[in-house]
Write a protein that holds these residues in place. Structure first.
Motif, PDB file in Angstrom:
ATOM      1  N   LYS A   2       0.826  -1.201   0.000  1.00  0.00           N
ATOM      2  CA  LYS A   2       0.000   0.000   0.000  1.00  0.00           C
ATOM      3  C   LYS A   2       0.862   1.255   0.000  1.00  0.00           C
ATOM      4  O   LYS A   2       1.935   1.292   0.595  1.00  0.00           O
ATOM      5  N   LYS A   3       0.337   2.303  -0.644  1.00  0.00           N
ATOM      6  CA  LYS A   3       0.988   3.600  -0.569  1.00  0.00           C
ATOM      7  C   LYS A   3       0.709   4.216   0.806  1.00  0.00           C
ATOM      8  O   LYS A   3      -0.256   3.861   1.477  1.00  0.00           O
ATOM      9  N   SER A   4       1.568   5.155   1.182  1.00  0.00           N
ATOM     10  CA  SER A   4       1.464   5.789   2.502  1.00  0.00           C
ATOM     11  C   SER A   4       0.929   7.205   2.374  1.00  0.00           C
ATOM     12  O   SER A   4       1.292   7.945   1.454  1.00  0.00           O
ATOM     13  N   LEU A  19      -9.590   6.902   3.241  1.00  0.00           N
ATOM     14  CA  LEU A  19      -8.158   6.691   3.033  1.00  0.00           C
ATOM     15  C   LEU A  19      -7.682   5.351   3.581  1.00  0.00           C
ATOM     16  O   LEU A  19      -6.883   4.647   2.944  1.00  0.00           O
ATOM     17  N   GLU A  20      -8.162   4.979   4.760  1.00  0.00           N
ATOM     18  CA  GLU A  20      -7.705   3.742   5.388  1.00  0.00           C
ATOM     19  C   GLU A  20      -8.136   2.506   4.612  1.00  0.00           C
ATOM     20  O   GLU A  20      -7.518   1.444   4.750  1.00  0.00           O
ATOM     21  N   ASN A  43       8.284   8.558   3.835  1.00  0.00           N
ATOM     22  CA  ASN A  43       7.708   7.488   3.019  1.00  0.00           C
ATOM     23  C   ASN A  43       6.349   7.855   2.442  1.00  0.00           C
ATOM     24  O   ASN A  43       5.658   7.002   1.873  1.00  0.00           O
ATOM     25  N   ALA A  44       5.958   9.110   2.575  1.00  0.00           N
ATOM     26  CA  ALA A  44       4.608   9.511   2.184  1.00  0.00           C
ATOM     27  C   ALA A  44       4.473   9.679   0.672  1.00  0.00           C
ATOM     28  O   ALA A  44       5.295  10.326   0.026  1.00  0.00           O
ATOM     29  N   HIS A  45       3.397   9.112   0.150  1.00  0.00           N
ATOM     30  CA  HIS A  45       3.024   9.340  -1.250  1.00  0.00           C
ATOM     31  C   HIS A  45       1.972  10.447  -1.353  1.00  0.00           C
ATOM     32  O   HIS A  45       1.785  11.023  -2.429  1.00  0.00           O
ATOM     33  N   GLY A  46       1.287  10.705  -0.241  1.00  0.00           N
ATOM     34  CA  GLY A  46       0.274  11.749  -0.232  1.00  0.00           C
ATOM     35  C   GLY A  46       0.167  12.400   1.131  1.00  0.00           C
ATOM     36  O   GLY A  46       0.495  11.782   2.157  1.00  0.00           O
ATOM     37  N   GLU A 308      -4.475   7.462  -7.614  1.00  0.00           N
ATOM     38  CA  GLU A 308      -4.800   6.397  -8.566  1.00  0.00           C
ATOM     39  C   GLU A 308      -4.797   6.892 -10.010  1.00  0.00           C
ATOM     40  O   GLU A 308      -5.232   6.178 -10.916  1.00  0.00           O
ATOM     41  N   GLY A 309      -4.344   8.125 -10.198  1.00  0.00           N
ATOM     42  CA  GLY A 309      -4.223   8.646 -11.560  1.00  0.00           C
ATOM     43  C   GLY A 309      -5.472   9.264 -12.123  1.00  0.00           C
ATOM     44  O   GLY A 309      -5.540   9.543 -13.328  1.00  0.00           O
ATOM     45  N   ARG A 310      -6.479   9.496 -11.272  1.00  0.00           N
ATOM     46  CA  ARG A 310      -7.730  10.116 -11.732  1.00  0.00           C
ATOM     47  C   ARG A 310      -7.720  11.587 -11.319  1.00  0.00           C
ATOM     48  O   ARG A 310      -7.948  11.920 -10.161  1.00  0.00           O
ATOM     49  N   LEU A 311      -7.463  12.472 -12.273  1.00  0.00           N
ATOM     50  CA  LEU A 311      -7.445  13.895 -11.971  1.00  0.00           C
ATOM     51  C   LEU A 311      -8.804  14.502 -12.279  1.00  0.00           C
ATOM     52  O   LEU A 311      -9.347  14.336 -13.370  1.00  0.00           O
TER      53      LEU A 311
END
Length: 332
Positions: A2-4, A19-20, A43-46, A308-311
């Motif tokens: 999972k992304k962080s 988010l969780e 380590n955060a992606h967002g 997830e790439g949805r802008l």
């Protein structure tokens, strides 16, 4: 894996659940848990939160960061150009605050025009001894002229209330024409000096930028009628606070309703606090339980969509995606 995601302000449970369900979420307040926040950034992606200037120090500590989601409509806390250069998408929540902030704008118009705060304080001091007379008179709002500086989403909602609810004439100054508002509310575009000279109520709703900082200064205030009222629900820095204080103290304008200030929280010794012809509220444009929860949910969904790439339309800088691709191209 999972992304962080790092939540650097407390979020409602409904927003956290969004988010969780997909990510590893760390909750660390950027002010009270600074060390934990900085550690989580590694380590955060967002990230998600508000009221934090996410400067180069923080961004340098977050090499994996892809998306920043702010729980606010405004994004002047962020260097958009720097985020874009780093390939980091920024999302905001413009729609959720519209009606609530427009409600507050009109509350300030009415409270200032009818001297609500001043007369409330008078009653509490035991000064109401006889029937009301000229000493308690305010001014009418209905069928007056409202000038809106910045006719975007919130400005249009204010115009609707003014035209349809109070029979007001609506003037607006904007970088571009708002044809929809002209057709729906009879709003008339005019240059800023004309608006200032003709409006009985001047509503400031432009975002803060280099072009709008101190947009309303001493010269602009001198253009206003002595019977006019200024209401600011944009950012404090858009109005020259010292010039406004002088204009209020000297009676060059009738009053002001302010939700935002150059320095927040407003110091108790601010000269504005001593003036009877100003209504002060503590930056509460979006401050209802329903709106704040809706903003947090939207910000959480924005973060998930962008990761997830949805802008969506809430993305402030879609070109960051192209910049990210270039940054990760072999040889760069």
């Amino acid at each position: 894996m999972k992304k962080s995601v790092v939540a650097y302000r407390k979020l409602p449970a409904a927003a956290l659940r969004i988010l969780e369900a997909q990510y590893d979420v760390t909750c660390a307040d950027a002010d009270t848990q600074r060390d934990a926040f900085l550690a989580a950034l590694a380590n955060a992606h967002g990230t998600i939160g508000n009221k934090l200037k996410l400067n180069a120090e923080f961004l340098d500590a977050a090499p994996k960061l892809e998306v920043v989601s702010t729980v606010s409509a405004g994004y002047d806390d962020f260097d958009v150009a720097d985020l874009t250069r780093r390939g980091i998408v920024l999302c905001n929540t413009p729609d959720e605050v519209t009606e609530t902030t427009a409600d507050l704008m009109f509350a300030l118009i009415l409270a200032t025009a009818r001297r609500i705060a001043e007369l409330d304080a008078s009653i509490r001091r035991g000064e109401w001894q006889s029937s009301s007379g000229p000493a308690q008179f305010g001014v009418d709002v209905h069928h007056k002229t409202l000038g809106i500086i910045g006719l975007g989403r919130i400005g249009a909602a204010v115009a609707r209330r003014a035209a349809h609810g109070f029979g007001m004439n609506v003037l607006y100054a904007n970088r571009s024409r708002n044809v929809a508002a002209e057709e729906a509310f009879g709003a008339k575009w005019c240059p800023l000096p004309t608006l200032l000279a003709e409006a009985d109520f001047v509503c400031v709703l432009v975002p803060l930028s280099a072009a709008t900082e101190k947009l309303i200064g001493a010269a602009e205030l001198r253009l206003m009628k002595s019977s006019a009222i200024l209401v600011n629900c944009a950012r404090g820095q858009v109005v020259d606070e010292a010039a406004l204080t002088d204009a209020l103290r000297e009676g060059r304008i009738l009053g002001a309703g302010l939700d935002v200030f150059e320095r927040e929280p407003l110091p108790a010794d601010s000269p504005l606090c001593a003036l009877p012809n100003v209504v002060l509220v503590p930056h509460i444009g979006s401050a209802t339980a329903q709106t704040r929860e809706a903003m947090a949910r939207r910000a959480a969904q924005n973060l998930a969509d962008a990761l997830e790439g949805r802008l969506t339309a809430t993305c402030v800088n879609p070109s960051a995606v192209d910049a990210r691709s270039l940054l990760h191209t072999p040889g760069n």
